[in-house]
Design an enzyme around this catalytic site. Structure first.
Site, PDB file in Angstrom:
ATOM      1  CD  GLU A  67       9.982  -1.523   7.387  1.00 50.52           C
ATOM      2  OE1 GLU A  67       9.458  -0.617   8.053  1.00 50.52           O
ATOM      3  OE2 GLU A  67      10.251  -1.402   6.162  1.00 50.52           O
ATOM      4  CG  PHE A 129      -2.447   5.381  10.503  1.00 43.65           C
ATOM      5  CD1 PHE A 129      -2.299   5.817   9.197  1.00 43.65           C
ATOM      6  CD2 PHE A 129      -1.330   5.392  11.328  1.00 43.65           C
ATOM      7  CE1 PHE A 129      -1.075   6.262   8.720  1.00 43.65           C
ATOM      8  CE2 PHE A 129      -0.098   5.840  10.874  1.00 43.65           C
ATOM      9  CZ  PHE A 129       0.024   6.273   9.555  1.00 43.65           C
ATOM     10  CD  GLN A 130       1.883   3.029   9.844  1.00 44.11           C
ATOM     11  OE1 GLN A 130       2.217   2.784  10.999  1.00 44.11           O
ATOM     12  NE2 GLN A 130       2.730   3.566   8.959  1.00 44.11           N
ATOM     13  CE  LYS A 179       1.099   2.372  20.325  1.00 43.25           C
ATOM     14  NZ  LYS A 179       1.112   3.549  19.439  1.00 43.25           N
ATOM     15  CG  MET A 492      19.593 -16.181 -14.942  1.00 37.60           C
ATOM     16  SD  MET A 492      20.845 -17.333 -15.551  1.00 37.60           S
ATOM     17  CE  MET A 492      21.702 -17.721 -14.024  1.00 37.60           C
TER      18      MET A 492
END
Length: 577
Positions: A67, A129-130, A179, A492
């Site tokens: 993602e 969940f999630q 949802k 760096m």
């Protein structure tokens, strides 16, 4: 005259049709002119993906391998095209994986709309969940965010989101959709957003301030311009060029301002900031009028604020009122879009020529060339330098490529030495400094501008943070040219350890995999350069390829990027070695 597409879109917005929230999301994107988005599906966003499947001929979805890659690809697309980038993910970890890219877009003013799925409304707050409070998490790093719990909210929220992301100082917006809202049916109609109460994207231009600024510029003996990405975002490149040419103004750039003015322009005096050019940094503290155009006086540009341009009158052309006097006190603030502001001031500017003052920049250039640039571009040592790789890319691209750089030493070498003839050609992570940015951003840039060559310049450390996006190249066949400058260090950080921590190289040496084998595993042409005599022909071969190409260049392990302003020091204290 309206195009047929525009007429069809307007016709669609006037007709109410019964559809689900998920289908409404697709119709909203199409109404906003979106034809490409990046994302990763999951349970909470699955209804939208199911509808997306039906519209593949109109709305192309790119499956990234993470993602975060979706957000960076959307950023690269937005930066290369000037359009709004779109990324989509599911709830929970899918949504939280977007945060780095969103934060990057926020600080670099990149227009982006992110869409996340969420658990059903009745489950909010139950640790389902999630389930993650992505609205709460993203609030500090978005321009605006909103959680949709009813399908009927979708058209208005999407229209508002694109308006806020696109207009004024651009930035990322996040829309979280439960949802149940994706399944609900409602009467859909879409109306483009043209204003938002309490949000004024562009301040009204004050002509008294314009005249004040012109007066200071006309009286100046040693004026200096520092321009940033505001010139590019405001599509003010032509107006800016006319402005500096009329007044004969030496002009330096921030790394996000790079490419707004051709690097070969006689008034382009180089980069300001920590690893910028010697002349514009030193002479910042000698100019009598400092003119900032579309930049925010970032600490990497100013060094110590206690000593920054204290002798100068400061004029600030800026679209965001919050940036005025935030870091540097301004004598005249001209609020507005850069294009409008520069158009307004041009008639009041007197034609001028500051050749003696400009010569001071050129004199400093000679010092920097002898002390730094000569060794970077024309080294006598055996090892290949990052600077000479950029020199060969310039030669092969003729300054017409988009260069997408990651974060680290290679980024500074790329910004210092890349040559650009066109605007929107330098894409890098400026304010957040996100390692892993370049590979997915280059994919987005190439897909947004398929007619242009896109070269990703990456260090071996940052490359491995999003290396999985080679899978996105495999699937999309995006013809990105990837150059990894491999010094087997986090370069760096190692440079700072060398200079300021007595060479205690703590956790900076890299044991790297076989990058060539990995690239070939993704069916990408690959080559490795270890000897200088092979560099030019290898870069040429890469640039001439019609397909994606991976080039690993094994460079000097302990090469440093100079000049350098130590943290907290004055720009006048810039070190050449």
């Amino acid at each position: 005259m309206k195009t047929k597409i525009k007429e069809q879109q307007e016709k669609k917005t006037k007709v109410s049709i019964t559809m689900t929230g998920a289908e409404a999301v697709i119709h909203c994107l199409l109404a906003e002119g979106v034809d490409l988005l990046y994302g990763y599906p999951g349970g909470a966003i699955m209804p939208v993906y199911d509808e997306l499947y039906k519209y593949q001929d109109k709305l192309h979805h790119v499956l990234t391998r993470h993602e975060q890659g979706a957000t960076h690809a959307a950023q690269g697309y937005a930066r290369a095209t000037g359009k709004v980038g779109v990324a989509m993910a599911t709830s929970g970890p899918g949504a939280t994986n977007l945060i780095t890219g969103i934060a990057d877009a926020q600080i670099d003013s990149t227009p982006m709309v992110c869409i996340t799925g969420q658990v059903a409304e009745h489950l909010l707050g139950t640790d389902a969940f999630q389930e993650t409070d992505i609205v709460g998490i993203s609030t500090p790093v978005t321009k605006w965010n909103y959680q949709i719990t009813k399908a009927s909210e979708i058209p208005e929220v999407f229209a508002k989101a694109f308006y806020i992301a696109r207009f004024g100082r651009p930035g990322p917006v996040l829309i979280d959709i439960t949802k149940n809202a994706q399944f609900e049916a409602f009467e859909f109609s879409y109306k483009e957003c043209t204003s938002v109460r309490s949000y004024k994207p562009v301040p009204t231009l004050n002509f008294d301030k314009v005249k004040e600024a012109a007066s200071l510029i006309n009286q100046a003996k040693k004026p200096m311009v520092v321009f940033g990405q505001g010139v590019i975002l405001g599509e003010a490149e032509n107006e800016f060029k006319a402005f500096i040419e009329k007044a004969g103004l030496p002009s330096a750039w921030t790394i996000l301002g790079l490419s707004a003015l051709p690097t070969s322009h006689e008034l382009n005096v180089g980069m300001v900031g920590m690893h910028g050019n010697y002349g514009p940094n030193v002479l910042t503290n000698q100019c009598d009028v400092l003119i900032a155009v579309g930049m925010r006086f970032d600490d990497r540009v100013t060094g110590s604020l206690n000593t920054y341009a204290k002798q100068a009158k400061v004029i600030h052309f800026e679209i965001d009122p919050a940036e005025i006097d935030k870091n540097v006190q301004t004598d005249v603030a001209v609020l507005g879009n850069a294009k409008e502001s520069l158009q307004a001031i041009l008639p009041y500017i007197q034609e001028n020529n500051h050749q003696e003052w400009l010569q001071e920049f050129r004199d400093h250039d000679k010092v920097e060339f002898d002390k730094v640039i000569k060794d970077a571009l024309y080294p006598e040592k055996d090892g290949i330098t990052m600077g000479e790789v950029m020199k060969e890319i310039n030669y092969a691209s003729k300054g017409d490529a988009i260069i997408v750089s990651d974060v680290g030493q290679h980024q500074m070498f790329a910004c210092r030495y890349a040559e650009f003839n066109q605007t929107k050609s330098n894409i890098t992570s400026g304010g957040l400094g996100t390692m892993g940015f370049a590979l997915p951003a280059a994919i987005g840039a190439k897909m947004g501008t398929p007619e242009r060559e896109v070269v990703a310049v990456i260090g071996d450390g940052g490359y491995q943070m999003t290396i999985q996006e080679l899978g996105t190249i495999l699937q999309t066949k995006a013809a990105v040219k990837i150059v990894v400058l491999n010094n087997e260090y986090l370069g760096m950080v190692r440079q700072w350890q060398q200079l300021f921590f007595d060479k205690r190289y703590a956790s900076t040496e890299m044991v790297n995999p076989d990058f060539i084998t990995i690239a070939k595993g993704y069916h990408i042409k690959a080559n490795r350069v270890t000897n200088r005599e092979d560099l030019a022909v290898s870069v040429k071969e890469m640039m001439e390829s019609d397909e994606a190409y991976f080039l690993e260049v094994c460079v000097e392990k302990e090469d440093n990027v100079f000049p350098m302003i130590p943290t907290g020091s004055s720009v006048s204290d810039i070190r050449l070695e």
